[in-house]
Design a protein around this motif. Structure first.
Motif, PDB file in Angstrom:
ATOM      1  N   LYS A  21       0.204  -1.270  -1.093  1.00 15.41           N
ATOM      2  CA  LYS A  21       0.205   0.196  -1.111  1.00 15.41           C
ATOM      3  C   LYS A  21      -1.009   0.741  -0.359  1.00 15.41           C
ATOM      4  N   THR A  22      -2.172   0.133  -0.560  1.00 11.16           N
ATOM      5  CA  THR A  22      -3.370   0.596   0.136  1.00 11.16           C
ATOM      6  C   THR A  22      -3.193   0.476   1.644  1.00 11.16           C
ATOM      7  N   TYR A  23      -2.611  -0.615   2.092  1.00 12.51           N
ATOM      8  CA  TYR A  23      -2.339  -0.808   3.527  1.00 12.51           C
ATOM      9  C   TYR A  23      -1.436   0.317   4.053  1.00 12.51           C
ATOM     10  N   THR A  24      -0.355   0.595   3.349  1.00 12.00           N
ATOM     11  CA  THR A  24       0.580   1.649   3.749  1.00 12.00           C
ATOM     12  C   THR A  24      -0.108   3.012   3.769  1.00 12.00           C
ATOM     13  N   TRP A  25      -0.884   3.298   2.711  1.00  9.31           N
ATOM     14  CA  TRP A  25      -1.567   4.594   2.637  1.00  9.31           C
ATOM     15  C   TRP A  25      -2.621   4.735   3.734  1.00  9.31           C
ATOM     16  N   ALA A  26      -3.284   3.641   4.090  1.00  2.00           N
ATOM     17  CA  ALA A  26      -4.281   3.689   5.163  1.00  2.00           C
ATOM     18  C   ALA A  26      -3.609   4.002   6.504  1.00  2.00           C
ATOM     19  N   LEU A  27      -2.464   3.408   6.747  1.00  5.02           N
ATOM     20  CA  LEU A  27      -1.714   3.732   7.967  1.00  5.02           C
ATOM     21  C   LEU A  27      -1.330   5.210   7.980  1.00  5.02           C
ATOM     22  N   GLU A  28      -0.840   5.693   6.842  1.00  5.32           N
ATOM     23  CA  GLU A  28      -0.442   7.097   6.735  1.00  5.32           C
ATOM     24  C   GLU A  28      -1.646   8.035   6.888  1.00  5.32           C
ATOM     25  N   ALA A  29      -2.830   7.553   6.512  1.00 14.44           N
ATOM     26  CA  ALA A  29      -4.051   8.367   6.617  1.00 14.44           C
ATOM     27  C   ALA A  29      -4.634   8.339   8.026  1.00 14.44           C
ATOM     28  N   GLY A  30      -4.023   7.566   8.935  1.00 18.31           N
ATOM     29  CA  GLY A  30      -4.455   7.580  10.320  1.00 18.31           C
ATOM     30  C   GLY A  30      -5.280   6.393  10.777  1.00 18.31           C
ATOM     31  N   PHE A  31      -5.437   5.387   9.938  1.00 16.62           N
ATOM     32  CA  PHE A  31      -6.173   4.183  10.345  1.00 16.62           C
ATOM     33  C   PHE A  31      -5.269   3.311  11.217  1.00 16.62           C
ATOM     34  N   SER A  32      -5.869   2.539  12.098  1.00 18.45           N
ATOM     35  CA  SER A  32      -5.104   1.590  12.908  1.00 18.45           C
ATOM     36  C   SER A  32      -4.573   0.481  12.004  1.00 18.45           C
ATOM     37  N   GLU A  33      -3.649  -0.300  12.524  1.00 16.13           N
ATOM     38  CA  GLU A  33      -3.093  -1.405  11.743  1.00 16.13           C
ATOM     39  C   GLU A  33      -4.181  -2.404  11.354  1.00 16.13           C
ATOM     40  N   ALA A  34      -5.064  -2.741  12.279  1.00 12.15           N
ATOM     41  CA  ALA A  34      -6.148  -3.695  11.983  1.00 12.15           C
ATOM     42  C   ALA A  34      -7.102  -3.134  10.938  1.00 12.15           C
ATOM     43  N   ASP A  35      -7.456  -1.851  11.056  1.00  8.32           N
ATOM     44  CA  ASP A  35      -8.347  -1.236  10.072  1.00  8.32           C
ATOM     45  C   ASP A  35      -7.679  -1.127   8.702  1.00  8.32           C
ATOM     46  N   ALA A  36      -6.395  -0.778   8.690  1.00  8.97           N
ATOM     47  CA  ALA A  36      -5.657  -0.689   7.426  1.00  8.97           C
ATOM     48  C   ALA A  36      -5.630  -2.043   6.730  1.00  8.97           C
ATOM     49  N   LYS A  37      -5.436  -3.120   7.501  1.00  2.23           N
ATOM     50  CA  LYS A  37      -5.447  -4.462   6.910  1.00  2.23           C
ATOM     51  C   LYS A  37      -6.820  -4.815   6.354  1.00  2.23           C
ATOM     52  N   LEU A 150      -2.352   7.712  -7.773  1.00  2.00           N
ATOM     53  CA  LEU A 150      -3.026   6.637  -7.035  1.00  2.00           C
ATOM     54  C   LEU A 150      -3.026   6.926  -5.542  1.00  2.00           C
ATOM     55  N   GLU A 151      -1.885   7.343  -5.029  1.00  3.05           N
ATOM     56  CA  GLU A 151      -1.777   7.645  -3.599  1.00  3.05           C
ATOM     57  C   GLU A 151      -2.682   8.817  -3.225  1.00  3.05           C
ATOM     58  N   THR A 152      -2.666   9.869  -4.014  1.00  2.52           N
ATOM     59  CA  THR A 152      -3.459  11.063  -3.714  1.00  2.52           C
ATOM     60  C   THR A 152      -4.944  10.749  -3.680  1.00  2.52           C
ATOM     61  N   ILE A 153      -5.452  10.072  -4.696  1.00  2.00           N
ATOM     62  CA  ILE A 153      -6.893   9.818  -4.732  1.00  2.00           C
ATOM     63  C   ILE A 153      -7.305   8.785  -3.689  1.00  2.00           C
ATOM     64  N   THR A 154      -6.446   7.803  -3.422  1.00  2.00           N
ATOM     65  CA  THR A 154      -6.745   6.818  -2.383  1.00  2.00           C
ATOM     66  C   THR A 154      -6.851   7.504  -1.028  1.00  2.00           C
ATOM     67  N   LYS A 155      -5.898   8.349  -0.721  1.00  2.20           N
ATOM     68  CA  LYS A 155      -5.924   9.057   0.563  1.00  2.20           C
ATOM     69  C   LYS A 155      -7.102  10.037   0.635  1.00  2.20           C
ATOM     70  N   GLU A 156      -7.495  10.617  -0.492  1.00  2.00           N
ATOM     71  CA  GLU A 156      -8.654  11.519  -0.487  1.00  2.00           C
ATOM     72  C   GLU A 156      -9.934  10.763  -0.172  1.00  2.00           C
ATOM     73  N   TYR A 157     -10.119   9.584  -0.736  1.00  2.94           N
ATOM     74  CA  TYR A 157     -11.287   8.766  -0.405  1.00  2.94           C
ATOM     75  C   TYR A 157     -11.260   8.383   1.076  1.00  2.94           C
ATOM     76  N   MET A 158     -10.080   8.026   1.581  1.00  2.00           N
ATOM     77  CA  MET A 158      -9.955   7.689   2.998  1.00  2.00           C
ATOM     78  C   MET A 158     -10.277   8.893   3.877  1.00  2.00           C
ATOM     79  N   ARG A 159      -9.816  10.075   3.464  1.00  2.00           N
ATOM     80  CA  ARG A 159     -10.096  11.301   4.207  1.00  2.00           C
ATOM     81  C   ARG A 159     -11.594  11.578   4.237  1.00  2.00           C
ATOM     82  N   GLN A 160     -12.255  11.430   3.087  1.00  2.00           N
ATOM     83  CA  GLN A 160     -13.700  11.649   3.022  1.00  2.00           C
ATOM     84  C   GLN A 160     -14.434  10.690   3.960  1.00  2.00           C
TER      85      GLN A 160
END
Length: 167
Positions: A21-37, A150-160
């Protein structure tokens, strides 16, 4: 609604959230595939103790009894600490470590020491607050509402993180 077979076990469920889920959310938050991994792997690896490591319960379960009176749960302390580290050093592994603790805060709750792993359910009144103690239940704990939090707070930390380092 997310459905999981109870035979999956807590280890696999941890990997479901902390890696997949974190990998998927990182991609959705705009991280590259390598960074999401890299973020997802660091998040999941918090649950994997290395031979020279000591288990730090506070990363996963609240160990601060003062949280009952409004104090900061230890999972949030770790999450904030590692988010700050990640921002200062532009370090994706620290971001993943931060995410693990904030996800565990939602997943396990702020009840001191054991979170949602108590046998129960019992409703216990402590300091005027009613606390529900119960056994870990994969079906209820990964309900769509909890998963959305979980998705909302994970993406908020990624956004920050992205905002602070300028990406």
């Amino acid at each position: 609604m997310l459905w999981l077979n109870r035979s999956i076990g807590i280890y696999a469920m941890g990997k479901l959230i902390h890696y997949y889920k974190t990998y998927t959310w990182a991609l959705e938050a705009g991280f590259s595939e390598a960074d999401a991994k890299a973020i997802a792997l660091a998040d999941w690896q918090v649950d994997i103790l290395k031979p020279d490591e000591r288990y730090q319960r506070g990363r996963h379960l609240n160990t601060n009894w003062l949280a009952l009176l409004g104090g900061l749960p230890t999972q949030l302390w770790y999450a904030s600490y590692y988010l700050g580290q990640a921002i200062r050093s532009s370090n994706l592994e620290d971001l993943g470590t931060s995410l693990h603790s904030v996800q565990d805060w939602i997943g396990h709750g702020a009840w001191p020491v054991y979170g949602y792993h108590w046998i129960g359910p019992w409703n216990v009144k402590i300091f005027g607050r009613t606390v529900r103690l119960r056994r870990y239940n994969p079906d209820e704990d990964l309900s769509s509402g909890r998963l959305e939090r979980l998705e909302t707070i994970t993406k908020e930390y990624m956004r920050q993180y992205r905002l602070a380092i300028g990406i």
